[in-house]
Scaffold this active site. Sequence first.
Site, PDB file in Angstrom:
ATOM      1  N   TYR A  54       0.971  -1.275   0.051  1.00  0.00           N
ATOM      2  CA  TYR A  54       0.023   0.097  -0.014  1.00  0.00           C
ATOM      3  C   TYR A  54       1.116   1.323  -0.001  1.00  0.00           C
ATOM      4  O   TYR A  54       1.764   1.301   0.736  1.00  0.00           O
ATOM      5  CB  TYR A  54      -0.999  -0.008   1.274  1.00  0.00           C
ATOM      6  CG  TYR A  54      -2.419   0.104   0.809  1.00  0.00           C
ATOM      7  CD1 TYR A  54      -2.842   1.091   0.095  1.00  0.00           C
ATOM      8  CD2 TYR A  54      -3.092  -0.876   1.049  1.00  0.00           C
ATOM      9  CE1 TYR A  54      -4.280   1.165  -0.185  1.00  0.00           C
ATOM     10  CE2 TYR A  54      -4.378  -1.070   0.614  1.00  0.00           C
ATOM     11  CZ  TYR A  54      -5.171  -0.127   0.262  1.00  0.00           C
ATOM     12  OH  TYR A  54      -6.321  -0.001  -0.304  1.00  0.00           O
ATOM     13  N   GLU A  56      -0.450   4.829  -0.308  1.00  0.00           N
ATOM     14  CA  GLU A  56      -1.233   6.172  -0.495  1.00  0.00           C
ATOM     15  C   GLU A  56      -0.332   7.500  -0.389  1.00  0.00           C
ATOM     16  O   GLU A  56       0.608   7.331   0.528  1.00  0.00           O
ATOM     17  CB  GLU A  56      -2.408   6.261   0.648  1.00  0.00           C
ATOM     18  CG  GLU A  56      -3.557   5.256  -0.061  1.00  0.00           C
ATOM     19  CD  GLU A  56      -4.588   5.303   1.178  1.00  0.00           C
ATOM     20  OE1 GLU A  56      -4.348   5.695   2.265  1.00  0.00           O
ATOM     21  OE2 GLU A  56      -5.920   4.843   0.772  1.00  0.00           O
ATOM     22  N   ASP A 200      -6.878  14.364 -24.841  1.00  0.00           N
ATOM     23  CA  ASP A 200      -6.870  13.084 -24.281  1.00  0.00           C
ATOM     24  C   ASP A 200      -6.126  12.309 -25.408  1.00  0.00           C
ATOM     25  O   ASP A 200      -6.692  11.942 -26.172  1.00  0.00           O
ATOM     26  CB  ASP A 200      -8.430  12.638 -24.183  1.00  0.00           C
ATOM     27  CG  ASP A 200      -8.400  11.309 -23.759  1.00  0.00           C
ATOM     28  OD1 ASP A 200      -7.760  10.430 -23.610  1.00  0.00           O
ATOM     29  OD2 ASP A 200      -9.659  10.814 -23.150  1.00  0.00           O
ATOM     30  N   THR A 226      -4.125   6.814 -21.468  1.00  0.00           N
ATOM     31  CA  THR A 226      -3.946   5.428 -20.958  1.00  0.00           C
ATOM     32  C   THR A 226      -2.673   5.038 -21.142  1.00  0.00           C
ATOM     33  O   THR A 226      -1.962   5.850 -22.084  1.00  0.00           O
ATOM     34  CB  THR A 226      -5.086   4.326 -21.758  1.00  0.00           C
ATOM     35  OG1 THR A 226      -4.655   4.715 -23.219  1.00  0.00           O
ATOM     36  CG2 THR A 226      -6.570   4.989 -21.755  1.00  0.00           C
ATOM     37  N   LYS A 229      -2.426   1.140 -24.803  1.00  0.00           N
ATOM     38  CA  LYS A 229      -3.175   0.960 -26.061  1.00  0.00           C
ATOM     39  C   LYS A 229      -1.824   1.298 -27.105  1.00  0.00           C
ATOM     40  O   LYS A 229      -0.882   0.658 -26.957  1.00  0.00           O
ATOM     41  CB  LYS A 229      -4.014   2.470 -26.451  1.00  0.00           C
ATOM     42  CG  LYS A 229      -5.046   2.061 -25.670  1.00  0.00           C
ATOM     43  CD  LYS A 229      -6.397   3.115 -25.723  1.00  0.00           C
ATOM     44  CE  LYS A 229      -7.487   3.017 -24.909  1.00  0.00           C
ATOM     45  NZ  LYS A 229      -8.548   3.663 -25.037  1.00  0.00           N
ATOM     46  N   ARG A 235      -2.352  -1.988 -18.338  1.00  0.00           N
ATOM     47  CA  ARG A 235      -3.464  -0.985 -18.406  1.00  0.00           C
ATOM     48  C   ARG A 235      -3.360  -0.134 -17.106  1.00  0.00           C
ATOM     49  O   ARG A 235      -3.223  -0.509 -15.909  1.00  0.00           O
ATOM     50  CB  ARG A 235      -4.725  -2.153 -18.008  1.00  0.00           C
ATOM     51  CG  ARG A 235      -4.935  -3.261 -18.851  1.00  0.00           C
ATOM     52  CD  ARG A 235      -6.294  -3.966 -18.950  1.00  0.00           C
ATOM     53  NE  ARG A 235      -7.394  -2.955 -19.828  1.00  0.00           N
ATOM     54  CZ  ARG A 235      -7.289  -3.178 -20.765  1.00  0.00           C
ATOM     55  NH1 ARG A 235      -6.556  -4.003 -21.509  1.00  0.00           N
ATOM     56  NH2 ARG A 235      -8.119  -2.404 -21.557  1.00  0.00           N
TER      57      ARG A 235
HETATM   58  C1  PLP Z   1      -9.706   4.088 -24.088  1.00  0.00           C
HETATM   59  C2  PLP Z   1      -9.809   5.540 -23.573  1.00  0.00           C
HETATM   60  C3  PLP Z   1     -10.146   6.247 -22.467  1.00  0.00           C
HETATM   61  C4  PLP Z   1     -10.461   5.226 -21.256  1.00  0.00           C
HETATM   62  O1  PLP Z   1      -9.580   4.122 -21.048  1.00  0.00           O
HETATM   63  P1  PLP Z   1      -9.933   3.060 -19.963  1.00  0.00           P
HETATM   64  O2  PLP Z   1      -8.733   2.703 -19.490  1.00  0.00           O
HETATM   65  O3  PLP Z   1     -10.632   2.304 -20.812  1.00  0.00           O
HETATM   66  O4  PLP Z   1     -10.844   3.680 -19.014  1.00  0.00           O
HETATM   67  C5  PLP Z   1     -10.456   7.368 -22.276  1.00  0.00           C
HETATM   68  N1  PLP Z   1     -10.154   8.431 -23.444  1.00  0.00           N
HETATM   69  C6  PLP Z   1     -10.105   8.005 -24.673  1.00  0.00           C
HETATM   70  C7  PLP Z   1      -9.614   8.829 -25.829  1.00  0.00           C
HETATM   71  C8  PLP Z   1      -9.931   6.569 -24.804  1.00  0.00           C
HETATM   72  O5  PLP Z   1      -9.740   6.073 -25.833  1.00  0.00           O
END
Ligand code: PLP
Length: 417
Positions: A54, A56, A200, A226, A229, A235
């Site tokens: 942990y 935090e 994003d 994220t 990807k 993840r």
């Molecule tokens: C995949 C994605 C997210 C969310 O990610 P998670 O890990 O699935 O919560 C947010 N914004 C965009 C543009 C994404 O493609």
Amino acid sequence: MQNYPALHSVDPEIAELVAKEEQRQREKIRLIPSENYVSKAVLEASGTVLQNKYSEGYAQKRYYEGQQFIDRIEELAVARCKSLFGIAHANVQPYSGSPANLAIYLAFCKPGDTIMGMALPAGGHLTHGWSVSITGKFFRSVAYGVGKKTGRVDLDEVRELAKRERPKLLWCGGTAIPRTIDFSGFASIAKEVGAILVADIAHIAGLIAGGAHPSPVGHAEVISTTTHKTLRGPRGGMLMCNQEHASLIDKAVFPGLQGGPHNQTTAGIAVALKEAEAPEFKKYAHAIVENARALAAELQSRGYDLVSGGTDNHLILVDLTNKNIPGKKAARALDRAGMELNYNTVPFDPRKPFDPSGIRLGTPAVTSRGMGVAEMKKIGEFVDRGIQAAIKEDEAALDHIFAEVKQLTQHFSAPGL
Ligand SMILES: *Cc1c(COP(=O)(O)O)cnc(C)c1O
């Protein structure tokens, strides 16, 4: 095949399912643009005893003792993120992309504030204010779309809407955008209306890190991503900003939204960021785009209608209306034929979101296997034959294609498997 002797003896049922999933990932052509294959090193780092701890708080400011090594790991992840993207501040604790985005709302908005993002059916993400998401329920959300003819964002339209609505946050980026994002164009709109621009980059973080897409750094005040990807990590999520917003962002993630960080994931992220610093990753990022262009060209030559007329990045959105087959039926059939992708709404889709007109596909995972332009032509042919077979409901033909798919994939080993 991975060997998990302890798992096999304690829980053979789960072990068997994991083994089957691994085989599935090996045999199939994986075309979901948000998915990838992490390296063995990332897999190992994410499955360590760091799971037991942990932590935090942040490095050197924790609420629990025993952080001598955890602090060092998180500091390495943060330093690598800052250096890779060339930015002043990074937070590597968000559990995933959606919580990372929620932390941004917490940092800058009060419930009921106006926020603006790309509409989900146009290619935006749920967390950019879509109605079913907490971000559309707790905030007053207005959405911009894409041009009907161009399939692209029209910045003049975004500016007009932003001037009228005066949002606190302006989001750019999304989940089904096949084209380059004009971060500086968005930045000038945000400046004009006094909004905070959030980029994003969940889908394109790896392309940006590898120099195959322009960077939002210097344009967007906050950057969310994220890690799993195109960046090819475990993840997770990360937030980046300039020094001015550092404390707001950190406080929003913890204690605002989350508890203890997932240290095993932090280690995996650190490893992925190190891999992304290597020269081979630049080649990887550029190969993703080259492959997407080749696959797009092959599909177009077979009469497929691509939203925006092609791709600049890793992603292709196909409108199947002219082929007289709905997206879901096509996606299901292609899965049977050994090609994994997803059905997707297309801009101005006359069909329902659960049974839309399009499919979405991308090249990050197949490029991680070392496939190139020649294989993309072959995949375009497989997709087309699969869709023709789906139209005729010829299941034997789909099974025959899967056999050919396996012939191809067996020559391209996947990282981590
Ligand atoms: C995949 C994605 C997210 C969310 O990610 P998670 O890990 O699935 O919560 C947010 N914004 C965009 C543009 C994404 O493609």
